[in-house]
Design a protein around this motif. Sequence first.
Motif, PDB file in Angstrom:
ATOM      1  N   THR A   1       7.941   4.320  13.345  1.00  0.00           N
ATOM      2  CA  THR A   1       6.193   4.865  13.220  1.00  0.00           C
ATOM      3  C   THR A   1       5.476   3.891  13.004  1.00  0.00           C
ATOM      4  O   THR A   1       5.963   2.368  12.718  1.00  0.00           O
ATOM      5  CB  THR A   1       6.100   6.035  12.256  1.00  0.00           C
ATOM      6  OG1 THR A   1       6.808   5.700  11.594  1.00  0.00           O
ATOM      7  CG2 THR A   1       7.205   7.569  12.860  1.00  0.00           C
ATOM      8  N   HIS A   2       3.680   3.561  12.505  1.00  0.00           N
ATOM      9  CA  HIS A   2       3.016   2.812  12.191  1.00  0.00           C
ATOM     10  C   HIS A   2       2.819   2.871  11.100  1.00  0.00           C
ATOM     11  O   HIS A   2       2.686   4.589  10.147  1.00  0.00           O
ATOM     12  CB  HIS A   2       2.346   2.161  13.815  1.00  0.00           C
ATOM     13  CG  HIS A   2       1.454   3.478  13.169  1.00  0.00           C
ATOM     14  ND1 HIS A   2       1.743   4.773  14.201  1.00  0.00           N
ATOM     15  CD2 HIS A   2       0.113   3.447  13.256  1.00  0.00           C
ATOM     16  CE1 HIS A   2      -0.465   5.401  13.869  1.00  0.00           C
ATOM     17  NE2 HIS A   2      -1.118   4.531  13.383  1.00  0.00           N
ATOM     18  N   THR A   3       1.823   1.831  10.360  1.00  0.00           N
ATOM     19  CA  THR A   3       0.611   2.187   9.629  1.00  0.00           C
ATOM     20  C   THR A   3      -0.386   1.336   9.674  1.00  0.00           C
ATOM     21  O   THR A   3      -0.678   0.714  11.053  1.00  0.00           O
ATOM     22  CB  THR A   3       1.761   2.378   8.029  1.00  0.00           C
ATOM     23  OG1 THR A   3       0.834   2.198   7.183  1.00  0.00           O
ATOM     24  CG2 THR A   3       1.747   0.572   7.859  1.00  0.00           C
ATOM     25  N   ARG A   4      -1.609   1.204   8.744  1.00  0.00           N
ATOM     26  CA  ARG A   4      -1.829   0.349   8.732  1.00  0.00           C
ATOM     27  C   ARG A   4      -1.698  -0.977   7.578  1.00  0.00           C
ATOM     28  O   ARG A   4      -2.324  -0.160   7.094  1.00  0.00           O
ATOM     29  CB  ARG A   4      -3.756   0.398   9.279  1.00  0.00           C
ATOM     30  CG  ARG A   4      -4.272   0.579  10.230  1.00  0.00           C
ATOM     31  CD  ARG A   4      -5.233   1.527  10.597  1.00  0.00           C
ATOM     32  NE  ARG A   4      -5.648   1.418  11.628  1.00  0.00           N
ATOM     33  CZ  ARG A   4      -5.917   0.837  12.813  1.00  0.00           C
ATOM     34  NH1 ARG A   4      -6.237  -0.649  13.064  1.00  0.00           N
ATOM     35  NH2 ARG A   4      -6.838   1.028  14.366  1.00  0.00           N
ATOM     36  N   VAL A   5      -2.203  -1.995   7.459  1.00  0.00           N
ATOM     37  CA  VAL A   5      -2.110  -2.949   6.264  1.00  0.00           C
ATOM     38  C   VAL A   5      -3.611  -3.773   6.694  1.00  0.00           C
ATOM     39  O   VAL A   5      -3.345  -4.841   8.039  1.00  0.00           O
ATOM     40  CB  VAL A   5      -0.748  -3.260   6.361  1.00  0.00           C
ATOM     41  CG1 VAL A   5      -1.022  -4.272   4.958  1.00  0.00           C
ATOM     42  CG2 VAL A   5       0.315  -2.880   6.221  1.00  0.00           C
ATOM     43  N   ALA A   6      -4.234  -3.544   5.705  1.00  0.00           N
ATOM     44  CA  ALA A   6      -5.556  -4.856   6.277  1.00  0.00           C
ATOM     45  C   ALA A   6      -6.459  -4.640   7.562  1.00  0.00           C
ATOM     46  O   ALA A   6      -6.608  -5.297   8.013  1.00  0.00           O
ATOM     47  CB  ALA A   6      -4.786  -5.853   5.633  1.00  0.00           C
ATOM     48  N   GLY A   7      -6.380  -3.362   7.625  1.00  0.00           N
ATOM     49  CA  GLY A   7      -6.945  -2.563   8.940  1.00  0.00           C
ATOM     50  C   GLY A   7      -6.499  -2.670  10.055  1.00  0.00           C
ATOM     51  O   GLY A   7      -6.742  -2.299  10.901  1.00  0.00           O
ATOM     52  N   ARG A   8      -5.176  -3.639   9.411  1.00  0.00           N
ATOM     53  CA  ARG A   8      -4.161  -4.488  11.421  1.00  0.00           C
ATOM     54  C   ARG A   8      -3.209  -3.012  11.346  1.00  0.00           C
ATOM     55  O   ARG A   8      -1.732  -2.826  10.340  1.00  0.00           O
ATOM     56  CB  ARG A   8      -3.482  -4.979  11.728  1.00  0.00           C
ATOM     57  CG  ARG A   8      -4.579  -6.613  11.006  1.00  0.00           C
ATOM     58  CD  ARG A   8      -6.042  -6.581  12.076  1.00  0.00           C
ATOM     59  NE  ARG A   8      -4.965  -6.521  13.689  1.00  0.00           N
ATOM     60  CZ  ARG A   8      -5.159  -8.003  14.203  1.00  0.00           C
ATOM     61  NH1 ARG A   8      -4.872  -9.190  13.636  1.00  0.00           N
ATOM     62  NH2 ARG A   8      -3.871  -7.623  15.016  1.00  0.00           N
ATOM     63  N   VAL A   9      -2.973  -2.739  12.471  1.00  0.00           N
ATOM     64  CA  VAL A   9      -1.277  -2.015  12.766  1.00  0.00           C
ATOM     65  C   VAL A   9      -0.516  -2.852  12.628  1.00  0.00           C
ATOM     66  O   VAL A   9      -0.282  -3.737  13.472  1.00  0.00           O
ATOM     67  CB  VAL A   9      -1.378  -1.119  13.905  1.00  0.00           C
ATOM     68  CG1 VAL A   9      -0.192  -0.686  14.860  1.00  0.00           C
ATOM     69  CG2 VAL A   9      -2.578  -0.682  14.381  1.00  0.00           C
ATOM     70  N   VAL A  10       0.435  -1.710  12.315  1.00  0.00           N
ATOM     71  CA  VAL A  10       1.595  -2.465  11.843  1.00  0.00           C
ATOM     72  C   VAL A  10       3.081  -1.626  12.271  1.00  0.00           C
ATOM     73  O   VAL A  10       2.695  -0.505  11.308  1.00  0.00           O
ATOM     74  CB  VAL A  10       1.967  -2.882  10.185  1.00  0.00           C
ATOM     75  CG1 VAL A  10       2.825  -3.509   9.436  1.00  0.00           C
ATOM     76  CG2 VAL A  10       1.347  -4.189   9.958  1.00  0.00           C
ATOM     77  N   LEU A  11       4.359  -1.801  11.982  1.00  0.00           N
ATOM     78  CA  LEU A  11       5.112  -0.804  12.932  1.00  0.00           C
ATOM     79  C   LEU A  11       6.285  -0.675  11.044  1.00  0.00           C
ATOM     80  O   LEU A  11       6.157  -1.647  10.524  1.00  0.00           O
ATOM     81  CB  LEU A  11       6.360  -1.527  13.942  1.00  0.00           C
ATOM     82  CG  LEU A  11       5.416  -1.551  15.260  1.00  0.00           C
ATOM     83  CD1 LEU A  11       5.996  -2.132  16.242  1.00  0.00           C
ATOM     84  CD2 LEU A  11       4.045  -0.182  15.307  1.00  0.00           C
ATOM     85  N   ARG A  12       6.591   0.427  11.277  1.00  0.00           N
ATOM     86  CA  ARG A  12       6.919   0.678  10.401  1.00  0.00           C
ATOM     87  C   ARG A  12       8.782   0.913  11.019  1.00  0.00           C
ATOM     88  O   ARG A  12       9.010   1.534  11.339  1.00  0.00           O
ATOM     89  CB  ARG A  12       7.313   1.941   9.061  1.00  0.00           C
ATOM     90  CG  ARG A  12       6.108   1.579   8.945  1.00  0.00           C
ATOM     91  CD  ARG A  12       4.877   2.432   8.447  1.00  0.00           C
ATOM     92  NE  ARG A  12       5.833   3.057   6.950  1.00  0.00           N
ATOM     93  CZ  ARG A  12       6.430   4.241   7.177  1.00  0.00           C
ATOM     94  NH1 ARG A  12       7.240   4.875   8.099  1.00  0.00           N
ATOM     95  NH2 ARG A  12       7.217   4.237   5.870  1.00  0.00           N
ATOM     96  N   LEU A  13       9.599   0.022   9.990  1.00  0.00           N
ATOM     97  CA  LEU A  13      11.404   0.551  11.032  1.00  0.00           C
ATOM     98  C   LEU A  13      12.098   0.751   9.042  1.00  0.00           C
ATOM     99  O   LEU A  13      11.593  -0.526   8.460  1.00  0.00           O
ATOM    100  CB  LEU A  13      11.913  -0.865  11.332  1.00  0.00           C
ATOM    101  CG  LEU A  13      13.269  -0.639  12.256  1.00  0.00           C
ATOM    102  CD1 LEU A  13      13.588  -1.196  12.632  1.00  0.00           C
ATOM    103  CD2 LEU A  13      14.160  -0.646  11.450  1.00  0.00           C
ATOM    104  N   ALA A  14      12.085   1.935   9.074  1.00  0.00           N
ATOM    105  CA  ALA A  14      12.718   2.560   7.998  1.00  0.00           C
ATOM    106  C   ALA A  14      14.370   3.223   8.315  1.00  0.00           C
ATOM    107  O   ALA A  14      14.910   4.067   9.191  1.00  0.00           O
ATOM    108  CB  ALA A  14      12.132   4.014   7.446  1.00  0.00           C
TER     109      ALA A  14
END
Length: 484
Positions: free
Chosen positions: A440-453
């Motif tokens: 899944t993804h999130t946003r950090v400082a406005g940018r799309v970032v992928l999350r791998l848990a």
Amino acid sequence: MTPEEFRRHGRQVVDWIADYLAGVASHPVMSQVKPGEIRDALPARPPERGEPFEAVLADLDRILLPGITHWQHPGFFGYFPSNASGPAILGDLLSSGLGVQGMLWVTSPACTELETVVVDWLADLLGLPAHFRTDARGGGVIQDSASSACLVALLAALHRAGGGRVAVEGIDRRYTLYVSSQTHSSLEKAARIAGLGAAGVRVVDVDPGTLAMDPERLRTVLAKDVAAGAVPAMVCATVGTTSTTAIDPVAAIGEVCREHGVWLHVDAAYAGVAAVCPEFRWLNDGLGEYADSYSTNPHKWLLTNFDCNVLWTADRTPLIGALSILPEYLTNAATSAGSVVDYRDWQVPLGRRFRALKLWSVIRWYGAEGLRAHIRKCVGLAADVASWIAADPGFELHEQPPLGLVCFRPLWPGLVAAEADRATTRLMELLNAGGSLYLTHTRVAGRVVLRLAVGGAATERRHVEQAWEQIRWEHAALSATLPG
Ligand SMILES: *Cc1c(COP(=O)(O)O)cnc(C)c1O
């Protein structure tokens, strides 16, 4: 269903679950159905005559399984994990089998007393402050979710802030709640339910690098509100935010709370359970000195089937004061004598399931050692993934605490930020459509970032290796189709 029929179908169901768990990796992780597909495959009307249980199992295989996203798949890396385990499933089954409704001590003494023992055990396992234990002023209680835990904490905080008047008079516009931009949305939901409204929620700035709440900003905002006549009810600090596992400085935030007598709730829904390992006890820093309530979810990372959250409070009096109502039909000698715990006074609903059974089963089956091994396995695998990403010039690693979650950005040379974000999203969709992993993804400082848990009970080194191979391969393939 007679007990003999139950025995036969029960065996079928246990066999079904065992086969499912043994073969879970053969399914595509993320369900690929379209909206409405499952509903359309089901009859619009209920049956007039009863059907054999085999018919239910057949439809489970034929109709429902395609619509399941397999959270126990070793390639499930989305959101946070929602671990299931054999002992938890069996504990839950026993709870269903007993069919107990444990609202009061007297409605099943074992339901209440096992819960007390198990939440005290968990407090021990996590190294939580001694005053959170039931034999001290505090005590723990199992809730359905971290969302309920923060609502209940807020109700207790309002009770204390209003000197007990809130339960009688309700609240006025003056009450406020403090969170950060990274705080889970359940806090705003709690504020809406409790009547503070979104207008009563103050969002305190975070440090742009660590994404942790800035305690100096909190001090400024709180002081300004107090000067303007507000009554700050609660501050929520997060240990392991949902987006990136950022960690708010609990002790520094606690200092500010103490200056104004404000309730400090610490939400460690995902990361808190890592404190079963001594090397993660730092997650508890500041709890003993400052926290009025604390909650974590064994149902995320600690091998206990959803739902199982534990909320502890440093002093149970305001909690019970906020929620206890005793109608005549619930009066009983044990409650009147004040010699027992009635957990209905520690939660929103009256009725409650015997959830302690599954947590008890989990803790006894794995032991502290087994729980630590699970956390360490996940943290170790996530650290491996993070090191591979850091070493690859095609990707950028987002530095964060070593808590099983890896956040990263694929790089797209030649694309401006908005185009690159779209390419990242496209990459995620392609990966998730592939069936062997789920991100899944999130946003950090406005940018799309992928999350791998990395949190699955079944996830092993080969699964994260395969996932990384696939991410690199799919990134290279998609890059080749892009201009620039
Ligand atoms: C997941 C999460 C929650 C919500 O958990 P539920 O048990 O689903 O309500 C709250 N806070 C944090 C930090 C979380 O990660």
